[in-house]
Structure formats: C-alpha cells, structure tokens
Motif scaffolding. Structure first.
Motif, PDB file in Angstrom:
ATOM      1  N   UNK A  44       0.806  -1.222   0.000  1.00 53.16           N
ATOM      2  CA  UNK A  44       0.000   0.000   0.000  1.00 53.16           C
ATOM      3  C   UNK A  44       0.841   1.275   0.000  1.00 53.16           C
ATOM      4  N   UNK A  45       2.156   1.144   0.190  1.00 51.49           N
ATOM      5  CA  UNK A  45       3.077   2.288   0.134  1.00 51.49           C
ATOM      6  C   UNK A  45       4.231   1.981  -0.829  1.00 51.49           C
ATOM      7  N   UNK A  46       3.920   1.660  -2.085  1.00 54.84           N
ATOM      8  CA  UNK A  46       4.980   1.202  -2.994  1.00 54.84           C
ATOM      9  C   UNK A  46       6.043   2.255  -3.315  1.00 54.84           C
ATOM     10  N   UNK A  47       5.714   3.533  -3.193  1.00 60.53           N
ATOM     11  CA  UNK A  47       6.703   4.561  -3.501  1.00 60.53           C
ATOM     12  C   UNK A  47       7.675   4.806  -2.352  1.00 60.53           C
ATOM     13  N   UNK A  48       7.310   4.375  -1.147  1.00 64.54           N
ATOM     14  CA  UNK A  48       8.149   4.625   0.027  1.00 64.54           C
ATOM     15  C   UNK A  48       8.847   3.377   0.543  1.00 64.54           C
ATOM     16  N   UNK A  49       8.224   2.217   0.404  1.00 58.09           N
ATOM     17  CA  UNK A  49       8.742   0.988   1.023  1.00 58.09           C
ATOM     18  C   UNK A  49       9.750   0.268   0.136  1.00 58.09           C
ATOM     19  N   UNK A  50      10.759  -0.301   0.773  1.00 57.30           N
ATOM     20  CA  UNK A  50      11.830  -1.035   0.102  1.00 57.30           C
ATOM     21  C   UNK A  50      12.055  -2.345   0.868  1.00 57.30           C
ATOM     22  N   UNK A  51      11.203  -3.355   0.636  1.00 59.30           N
ATOM     23  CA  UNK A  51      11.352  -4.622   1.350  1.00 59.30           C
ATOM     24  C   UNK A  51      12.414  -5.503   0.702  1.00 59.30           C
ATOM     25  N   UNK A  52      13.216  -6.166   1.541  1.00 58.29           N
ATOM     26  CA  UNK A  52      14.270  -7.045   1.040  1.00 58.29           C
ATOM     27  C   UNK A  52      14.428  -8.248   1.962  1.00 58.29           C
ATOM     28  N   UNK A  53      14.694  -9.386   1.356  1.00 61.88           N
ATOM     29  CA  UNK A  53      15.003 -10.604   2.074  1.00 61.88           C
ATOM     30  C   UNK A  53      16.516 -10.646   2.263  1.00 61.88           C
ATOM     31  N   UNK A  54      16.955 -11.005   3.450  1.00 62.00           N
ATOM     32  CA  UNK A  54      18.383 -11.151   3.731  1.00 62.00           C
ATOM     33  C   UNK A  54      18.715 -12.627   3.580  1.00 62.00           C
ATOM     34  N   UNK A  55      19.589 -12.911   2.653  1.00 57.57           N
ATOM     35  CA  UNK A  55      19.977 -14.290   2.340  1.00 57.57           C
ATOM     36  C   UNK A  55      21.438 -14.515   2.682  1.00 57.57           C
ATOM     37  N   UNK A  56      21.757 -15.726   3.077  1.00 55.13           N
ATOM     38  CA  UNK A  56      23.137 -16.165   3.226  1.00 55.13           C
ATOM     39  C   UNK A  56      23.199 -17.528   2.552  1.00 55.13           C
ATOM     40  N   UNK A  57      23.834 -17.578   1.409  1.00 53.53           N
ATOM     41  CA  UNK A  57      23.790 -18.789   0.603  1.00 53.53           C
ATOM     42  C   UNK A  57      22.356 -19.017   0.166  1.00 53.53           C
ATOM     43  N   UNK A  58      21.835 -20.201   0.444  1.00 56.30           N
ATOM     44  CA  UNK A  58      20.445 -20.476   0.088  1.00 56.30           C
ATOM     45  C   UNK A  58      19.499 -20.346   1.281  1.00 56.30           C
ATOM     46  N   UNK A  59      19.999 -19.794   2.393  1.00 54.17           N
ATOM     47  CA  UNK A  59      19.193 -19.627   3.611  1.00 54.17           C
ATOM     48  C   UNK A  59      18.651 -18.209   3.732  1.00 54.17           C
TER      49      UNK A  59
END
Length: 156
Positions: A44-59
């Motif tokens: 609902x806030x696509x212009x402000x939000x920056x979601x990211x998954x933190x990965x280490x290898x395949x985890x």
C-alpha cells in the motif's frame, strides 16, 4: 567448505514463502511486526517501502524494509528516510546479519544522497535499543507511538 556472504534480494514469488517464514524470538515479537504485515504495508506504500530478504547462501536469515522520503508528520514539514522493519530469524541472531542489514540500508540511503538515517525502537527489555545504539544511532528526543526515534548521521 564454502563461505558465503549475506546479500539482499527483492521479494519475488520464488522467495515469498521464505520471507514469510522469518520469525524473531518469541520475547521479541512485541518489538517488530511480522513480515506479512510489512509486505502488506509495502503493497500500500509502494513509492516509500523497500522490502528485502536477507539471504546467506540459500538460507533466508532475515527481512528488512527501508522507507524513503516519507512525510514524517504528514504535514510536509519533515521528510525522512530510514529503516522501517528489521526481522532477523531467531536462530540466525548474533551472527552479524542485523549489522549487515543496517549497513546495507545506510549504503542505499547514501546512494540516494540522504544525510540522516532514521529508525524507531521499543525501549523495553528484549527490544533492539542496545543494538541500534551500538551501531551509532542516537535518540533525537522524539517518541512516536511509544517508540524512541533514533538518527544516524551518514556524513554525505
């Protein structure tokens, strides 16, 4: 033995379940919303939000969501950027992933020309206050919805 380095990935259909599976320690749940709520807010806030998954290898080891150029008081007098959410999986805490996440957001903010990095935290036991203070954030005297507002000078 292969050594990997943490990295950020955009949330995609391929890694959505991994992101939704990130859980902090039970005693920390009061301090951070679950990933599913963050992703709904990002939607609902696509212009402000920056979601990211933190990965280490395949985890999948954590999730972060930054915010960019948000009208902090909704009156045009103060626009800020910073870290909206940080969820490090319970079994992955204490391994440097939180620091990596904060440093990654700081790098993105610098790239965008931002001079101050904002974050809020619950100042209670089991909250992340010591973590953020240890990274150089300083309370700026504000409290928003019961959370301390901290700021880090990025020296741009």
């Amino acid at each position: 033995m292969t050594t990997t380095s943490p990295r950020l990935e955009q949330i995609t259909p391929k890694n959505l379940d991994a992101a939704l599976g990130i859980r902090v320690r039970p005693e920390q749940e009061f301090a951070v919303a679950p990933v599913v709520k963050s992703l709904a807010e990002a939607y609902v806030h696509p212009d402000a939000a920056w979601p990211r998954l933190i990965m280490d290898g395949d985890r999948a080891v954590g999730f972060l969501m930054a915010f960019f150029d948000v009208d902090w008081y909704e009156d045009g007098r103060c626009v800020r950027s910073g870290l909206w959410r940080l969820n490090i999986a319970a079994g992955e805490q204490g391994k440097g992933y939180g620091r990596f996440a904060v440093e990654s957001v700081a790098a993105e903010l610098r790239r965008r020309g931002t001079e101050e990095f904002y974050v809020t935290w619950h100042p209670e036991e089991h909250g992340p206050e010591d973590f953020y203070l240890g990274l150089g954030f300083r309370p700026n005297g504000e409290v928003v919805e019961g959370e301390t507002v901290g700021v880090l000078d990025l020296g741009c």
